[in-house]
Design an enzyme around this catalytic site. Structure first.
Site, PDB file in Angstrom:
ATOM      1  N   LYS A 174     -51.570   7.396  32.075  1.00  0.00           N
ATOM      2  CA  LYS A 174     -50.609   6.296  32.268  1.00  0.00           C
ATOM      3  C   LYS A 174     -49.475   6.766  33.167  1.00  0.00           C
ATOM      4  CE  LYS A 174     -46.986   4.831  30.076  1.00  0.00           C
ATOM      5  NZ  LYS A 174     -46.168   4.476  31.261  1.00  0.00           N
ATOM      6  N   THR A 231     -37.620  11.298  25.254  1.00  0.00           N
ATOM      7  CA  THR A 231     -38.922  10.632  25.132  1.00  0.00           C
ATOM      8  C   THR A 231     -39.961  11.619  24.617  1.00  0.00           C
ATOM      9  OG1 THR A 231     -38.278   9.273  27.014  1.00  0.00           O
ATOM     10  CG2 THR A 231     -40.569   9.147  26.344  1.00  0.00           C
ATOM     11  N   GLY A 232     -39.883  12.861  25.070  1.00  0.00           N
ATOM     12  CA  GLY A 232     -40.819  13.893  24.596  1.00  0.00           C
ATOM     13  C   GLY A 232     -40.761  14.054  23.087  1.00  0.00           C
ATOM     14  N   GLU A 249     -43.851  18.674  29.009  1.00  0.00           N
ATOM     15  CA  GLU A 249     -43.076  19.263  30.102  1.00  0.00           C
ATOM     16  C   GLU A 249     -41.859  18.373  30.257  1.00  0.00           C
ATOM     17  OE1 GLU A 249     -41.220  19.911  32.977  1.00  0.00           O
ATOM     18  OE2 GLU A 249     -42.800  19.448  34.415  1.00  0.00           O
ATOM     19  N   CYS A 283     -37.387  18.052  37.608  1.00  0.00           N
ATOM     20  CA  CYS A 283     -37.076  18.689  36.326  1.00  0.00           C
ATOM     21  C   CYS A 283     -36.563  20.117  36.532  1.00  0.00           C
ATOM     22  CB  CYS A 283     -38.302  18.695  35.424  1.00  0.00           C
ATOM     23  SG  CYS A 283     -39.761  19.387  36.212  1.00  0.00           S
ATOM     24  N   GLU A 384     -28.881  16.833  31.541  1.00  0.00           N
ATOM     25  CA  GLU A 384     -29.692  16.611  32.741  1.00  0.00           C
ATOM     26  C   GLU A 384     -29.280  15.290  33.387  1.00  0.00           C
ATOM     27  OE1 GLU A 384     -33.947  15.566  32.473  1.00  0.00           O
ATOM     28  OE2 GLU A 384     -34.294  17.277  33.800  1.00  0.00           O
TER      29      GLU A 384
HETATM   30  O1  TXE Z   1     -38.325   8.925  31.628  1.00  0.00           O
HETATM   31  P1  TXE Z   1     -39.280   8.830  30.398  1.00  0.00           P
HETATM   32  P2  TXE Z   1     -37.285   7.889  32.211  1.00  0.00           P
HETATM   33  C1  TXE Z   1     -35.718  12.724  32.543  1.00  0.00           C
HETATM   34  C2  TXE Z   1     -34.515  12.473  33.426  1.00  0.00           C
HETATM   35  C3  TXE Z   1     -34.383  10.994  33.383  1.00  0.00           C
HETATM   36  C4  TXE Z   1     -34.749  10.732  31.944  1.00  0.00           C
HETATM   37  C5  TXE Z   1     -35.206   9.331  31.644  1.00  0.00           C
HETATM   38  O2  TXE Z   1     -33.387  13.087  32.867  1.00  0.00           O
HETATM   39  O3  TXE Z   1     -33.094  10.561  33.663  1.00  0.00           O
HETATM   40  O4  TXE Z   1     -35.809  11.610  31.684  1.00  0.00           O
HETATM   41  O5  TXE Z   1     -36.148   8.918  32.606  1.00  0.00           O
HETATM   42  C6  TXE Z   1     -43.300   6.967  29.354  1.00  0.00           C
HETATM   43  N1  TXE Z   1     -43.821   6.974  24.255  1.00  0.00           N
HETATM   44  N2  TXE Z   1     -36.956  12.857  33.271  1.00  0.00           N
HETATM   45  O6  TXE Z   1     -36.757   6.964  31.181  1.00  0.00           O
HETATM   46  O7  TXE Z   1     -38.837   7.797  29.425  1.00  0.00           O
HETATM   47  C7  TXE Z   1     -42.851   6.201  30.557  1.00  0.00           C
HETATM   48  O8  TXE Z   1     -43.482   4.946  30.622  1.00  0.00           O
HETATM   49  C8  TXE Z   1     -44.684   7.352  25.200  1.00  0.00           C
HETATM   50  C9  TXE Z   1     -37.451  14.194  33.397  1.00  0.00           C
HETATM   51  O9  TXE Z   1     -37.898   7.260  33.377  1.00  0.00           O
HETATM   52  O10 TXE Z   1     -39.428  10.209  29.907  1.00  0.00           O
HETATM   53  C10 TXE Z   1     -43.240   7.154  31.670  1.00  0.00           C
HETATM   54  O11 TXE Z   1     -44.630   7.028  31.938  1.00  0.00           O
HETATM   55  N3  TXE Z   1     -44.420   7.276  26.512  1.00  0.00           N
HETATM   56  C11 TXE Z   1     -38.785  14.251  33.963  1.00  0.00           C
HETATM   57  C12 TXE Z   1     -42.978   8.522  31.053  1.00  0.00           C
HETATM   58  O12 TXE Z   1     -42.978   8.318  29.653  1.00  0.00           O
HETATM   59  C13 TXE Z   1     -43.208   6.813  26.882  1.00  0.00           C
HETATM   60  C14 TXE Z   1     -39.309  13.196  34.798  1.00  0.00           C
HETATM   61  C15 TXE Z   1     -41.680   9.167  31.459  1.00  0.00           C
HETATM   62  O13 TXE Z   1     -40.636   8.325  31.091  1.00  0.00           O
HETATM   63  C16 TXE Z   1     -42.263   6.401  25.929  1.00  0.00           C
HETATM   64  C17 TXE Z   1     -38.730  11.894  34.532  1.00  0.00           C
HETATM   65  C18 TXE Z   1     -42.603   6.499  24.559  1.00  0.00           C
HETATM   66  N4  TXE Z   1     -41.754   6.165  23.577  1.00  0.00           N
HETATM   67  C19 TXE Z   1     -37.577  11.778  33.815  1.00  0.00           C
HETATM   68  N5  TXE Z   1     -41.153   6.002  26.589  1.00  0.00           N
HETATM   69  C20 TXE Z   1     -39.405  15.580  34.203  1.00  0.00           C
HETATM   70  N6  TXE Z   1     -39.564  16.402  33.181  1.00  0.00           N
HETATM   71  O14 TXE Z   1     -39.802  15.874  35.313  1.00  0.00           O
HETATM   72  C21 TXE Z   1     -41.389   6.149  27.901  1.00  0.00           C
HETATM   73  N7  TXE Z   1     -42.634   6.635  28.086  1.00  0.00           N
END
Ligand code: TXE
Length: 488
Positions: A174, A231-232, A249, A283, A384
């Site tokens: 996804k 979210t992780g 990650e 990241c 972050e």
């Molecule tokens: O990321 P999300 P977001 C960090 C960065 C950013 C913050 C939020 O600080 O400002 O995260 O970004 C899916 N269960 N990073 O909100 O929510 C979502 O649909 C399962 C760091 O955009 O982490 C997408 O596919 N999945 C980072 C994915 O998770 C869920 C890269 C990432 O979204 C979910 C991006 C849930 N409850 C943001 N909620 C890195 N490590 O590189 C969302 N998703």
């Protein structure tokens, strides 16, 4: 406008409920395409398809050589389409074309790397205190859900799919709801290469609509996630229902440490690249710049001169070095941190504003921003931001640099700039982070493990370590004693 569909069980699907999402170019707000907006019911169909493909053995029981060759074919197809894929990536997530071209080439290399590795998955034979042949085999885990973010869309898809497929798993990928287009282009490649139905399923939807269900679903054996730390944490909690394997990650607040004996010009360039490549939406970005006090002022001055060269604009325009942020909401989040930095008393030395002019008025642009005189306790030094905002912290000596570098909940990456290799290694050895660089920042290799300590996640992607995350371990004991055990 192109209307994409999802690939499930070898067929093209719309969302069951018929919902669609319009995908826009973050540089100008123009609609690019529409994609299905999946819900939990769609996830259920994808899980059934991936389960059937796994259980039938149509993929895991092919020879490793065949699986490897299939991954080579995916790599070739990505290379063949690389021009269009790079342009699509730029239009969907905003990055400059040169960076997108690099990502697409790297995605192809990743499939090739794991294509080669497919035939090198092997077990071991052990000497045990019995008349027995005892050995260990490695097997795929099963159905893997793979949830990826918006900053490196195709590359993250490759990092997830390639090792999982090499190991014999079936996948449901996804992409982020913001940037699904190159993943759907990859779905087309996979469809045209006629992989067995259900081996790769690519579905689009939000975290709440589809992501949560992927993390929760009892028919899934493993969830691999890249995204934010908050979210992780939710993904890990949702995965407890059937105790599925989890690899994460997550974010970082990575220190980039410059000592006074560093090659000054290389370090200035490296500090800017560490912070502002991909608009800082990385990241592993070097978002905390730790500079030795004796060179602190001239170093910041030199960065201010060079930052002028970071040309903002649409990523497809010539000479552009920084595109827009991915969405309006994300820009607002980053801008909120700029206000926080000002309120905390850090010195805003450049940027902090939306660029003026008609070329920028319809996109989510933000100037590259540097805060000087940041202290380690400030929120802009601890949280972050994930945008083009660099926090500069001065340090007195090596011990203080290490202490500040490690004073974080994260542990993803770190950089050290020094011409003294003894010092460089001494510092790296004390840094609690999974990815470290000396006299460079950001190079990433398919051969090396990628992942973090502490709240930057668990598990590793890439390299031999990456395939471990997709393998189970089974022991096999063959009794060579012909006489019965005679226990009873
Ligand atoms: O990321 P999300 P977001 C960090 C960065 C950013 C913050 C939020 O600080 O400002 O995260 O970004 C899916 N269960 N990073 O909100 O929510 C979502 O649909 C399962 C760091 O955009 O982490 C997408 O596919 N999945 C980072 C994915 O998770 C869920 C890269 C990432 O979204 C979910 C991006 C849930 N409850 C943001 N909620 C890195 N490590 O590189 C969302 N998703």
């Amino acid at each position: 406008m192109h209307h994409y569909q999802n690939l499930i069980g070898g067929k093209w699907h719309d969302a069951l409920g018929g919902q669609r999402r319009t995908i826009t170019d973050p540089a100008n707000g123009q609609a690019l395409a529409s994609v299905p907006e999946c819900s939990a019911e769609d996830v259920g169909i994808a899980v059934a398809a991936a389960r059937q493909a796994f259980d039938s053995g149509v993929w895991r029981q092919t020879s490793a050589l065949e699986r490897g060759k299939t991954l080579f074919r995916i790599a070739d197809a990505i290379r063949k389409d690389s021009t269009q894929l790079a342009r699509l990536e730029v239009m969907n997530c905003g990055k400059p074309l040169a960076e997108a071209e690099f990502d697409i080439a790297d995605a192809a290399n990743c499939f090739e790397f794991y294509g080669g590795l497919a035939t090198k998955i092997h077990g071991e034979t052990m000497q045990v205190p019995a008349n027995s042949v005892s050995y260990v085999v490695r097997e795929p885990i099963g159905v893997c859900a793979q949830i990826i973010p918006w900053n490196f869309p195709l590359l993250m898809a490759a990092w997830k799919l390639a090792p999982a497929l090499a190991a014999g798993n079936t996948c449901i990928l996804k992409p982020s709801e913001l940037t699904p287009l190159t993943a759907l282009a990859l779905a087309k490649i996979i469809y045209e290469l006629e992989l067995p139905a259900g081996v790769v399923n690519i579905i689009t939807g939000t975290g709440a609509g589809a992501g949560e269900e992927l993390a929760r679903h009892a028919g899934i054996d493993k969830v691999a996630f890249t995204g934010g730390t908050a979210t992780g944490r939710k993904v890990m909690q949702a995965a407890t229902g059937n105790l599925k394997r989890v690899s994460l990650e997550l974010g970082g607040k990575n220190p980039n440490i410059v000592f006074a004996d560093a090659d000054f010009d290389a370090a200035v360039d490296g500090a800017l690249f560490a912070a502002f490549a991909n608009q800082g939406e990385v990241c592993s970005a070097g978002s905390r710049l730790l500079v030795e006090k004796s060179i602190h002022r001239p170093f910041v001055q030199a960065m201010l001169q060079k930052i002028e060269r970071i040309k903002l604009g649409h990523g497809l325009d010539a000479g552009v070095k920084m595109g827009p942020l991915v969405s309006a909401a994300h820009r607002e989040k980053v801008e909120a941190y700029i206000q926080i930095g000002k309120a905390e008393g850090a010195t805003l030395v450049c940027g902090g504003e939306r660029p003026a002019g008609a070329a920028f008025s319809q996109g989510w642009f933000l100037q590259p921003t540097i805060f000087d005189n940041v202290t380690p306790q400030m929120r802009i030094a601890r949280e972050e931001i994930f945008g083009p905002v660099l926090a500069v912290i001065a340090f007195a000596d090596e011990a203080e640099a290490v202490q500040i570098a490690n004073d974080t909940d994260y542990g993803l990456a770190a950089g050290v700039w020094t011409t003294n290799i003894f010092r460089g290694l001494r510092v790296v050895n004390q840094i609690r982070a999974g990815i470290t660089w000396i006299n460079t920042y950001h190079p990433t290799f398919n051969e090396l493990p990628w992942g973090g300590y502490k709240q930057s996640g668990h598990g590793r992607e890439l390299g031999l370590y990456g395939i471990e995350e997709y393998l189970e371990t089974k022991q096999v004991n063959i009794n060579l004693d012909e006489a019965p055990l005679g226990w009873y």
